[in-house]
Design an enzyme around this catalytic site. Structure first.
Site, PDB file in Angstrom:
ATOM      1  CB  THR A  55      -0.982  -0.007   1.173  1.00 36.61           C
ATOM      2  OG1 THR A  55      -1.747  -1.282   1.093  1.00 36.61           O
ATOM      3  CG2 THR A  55      -1.909   1.112   0.985  1.00 36.61           C
ATOM      4  CE1 TYR A 144       1.416  -8.945   1.881  1.00 34.96           C
ATOM      5  CE2 TYR A 144       3.142  -7.403   1.456  1.00 34.96           C
ATOM      6  CZ  TYR A 144       1.699  -7.843   1.358  1.00 34.96           C
ATOM      7  OH  TYR A 144       0.878  -7.144   0.650  1.00 34.96           O
ATOM      8  CE  LYS A 172      -0.635  -7.509   4.222  1.00 32.82           C
ATOM      9  NZ  LYS A 172      -0.282  -6.258   3.685  1.00 32.82           N
ATOM     10  CB  VAL A 214      -1.561  -5.950   7.581  1.00 34.54           C
ATOM     11  CG1 VAL A 214      -0.790  -4.800   7.044  1.00 34.54           C
ATOM     12  CG2 VAL A 214      -0.479  -6.865   8.884  1.00 34.54           C
TER      13      VAL A 214
END
Length: 300
Positions: A55, A144, A172, A214
């Site tokens: 992001t 992640y 994540k 998240v």
């Protein structure tokens, strides 16, 4: 609002925001706006902030800009919440250097994405993450997994083998599969704290053992996402489902095209001047922006 988690099973709190990187009219990182936004996110209930992840447009930020964002946000929130730095790369050497720099800059943790484009086998993924963990042994790491972006997926069995690295503490899960949480719990147990990487799957992932999220949508509805988590954890499942259903249209709209295009548009619509995404991403088209506006207006 401050958050302090002593529970090792929730190393970074329940609600982490994957923060956008604001740019000014010249296209440079806007540190003043970044600081203001970080403080706003804390006020809205974020227990942690992840800078320079997906992001945060890490692929188009220089390492110098990423370090600037980390230091800016960390100073802005003054230790009130956890600050994690995105330090992943498709180069193991670069990821090691970035993680060590984040550690030196005072990050509370690092988000380390699976190497993208070069599609390493599971043995390569294990060696990659093991090298990073060994290079910054005092920094807690969140692995992640986002195969739609990277072209490869971290197997739960590979994660299990990495559990002898004491600073690999969380994961994540952004594969789009609730089953991934179950598999990670089966292989790693409570030693690994799993966070949903998808706002829309937060509630079902909590139900099978995830500890938090998240989030992208927390830029806009952080207090409501926090309320949903707290409702679920306190046994108010009907209330949690109600929040989940109310927020689904926004969750879907924020991923109607490539993240962070929609969330930057949504922030603009709500008064935050965070700039357009960097090329090759483009601003949200007019039709989708109008639809997003109506969804934001219709939120209860």
């Amino acid at each position: 609002m401050t958050s302090s988690y002593q529970d090792s099973s929730v190393p970074f709190g329940r609600l982490l925001t994957a923060m956008v990187t604001p740019f000014n009219d010249s296209g440079d990182v806007d540190v003043d706006q970044a600081a203001n936004l970080a403080r706003h996110l804390v006020h809205q209930g974020s227990d942690g902030i992840v800078v320079c992840g997906t992001t945060g447009e890490s692929p188009t930020l220089s390492w110098k800009e990423q370090n600037l964002m980390l230091r800016t946000v960390r100073e802005a929130v003054s230790g009130d919440v956890k600050v994690l730095a995105g330090t992943g790369s498709n180069s193991t050497a670069e990821a090691i250097l970035a993680t060590k720099e984040a550690e030196a800059a005072g990050a509370d943790g690092a988000l380390v994405v699976a190497p993208y484009y070069n599609k390493p086998p599971q043995e390569g993924l294990e060696a990659h993450f093991r090298s990073i963990a060994s290079a910054a042994p005092s920094l807690p790491l969140m692995l992640y997994n986002i195969p739609a972006r990277t072209g490869c997926s971290i197997s739960p069995i590979t994660v299990k083998r990495l559990m002898d690295c004491s600073n690999i503490v969380s994961f994540k899960a952004a594969s789009g599969s609730v089953e991934e949480v179950t598999q990670l719990r089966t292989f790693c147990g409570s030693q690994l704290s799993v966070y949903s990487g998808d706002d829309g799957l937060l509630l079902p992932m909590l139900a099978v053992g995830a500890v938090g999220v998240v989030s992208v949508a927390s830029h806009l509805v952080g207090s409501r996402i926090k309320a949903m988590i707290e409702a679920y954890l306190s046994g108010q499942c009907k209330l949690a489902v109600s929040y989940h259903e109310q927020l689904q249209p926004l969750f879907k709209a924020l991923f109607a095209t490539t993240n962070p295009i929609p969330v930057k548009a949504a922030l603009e619509l709500t008064g935050w001047q965070v700039g357009s995404p960097r090329s090759p991403l483009l601003p949200l088209n007019l039709e989708m922006k109008e639809e997003l506006f109506h969804i934001l207006e219709a939120l209860p």
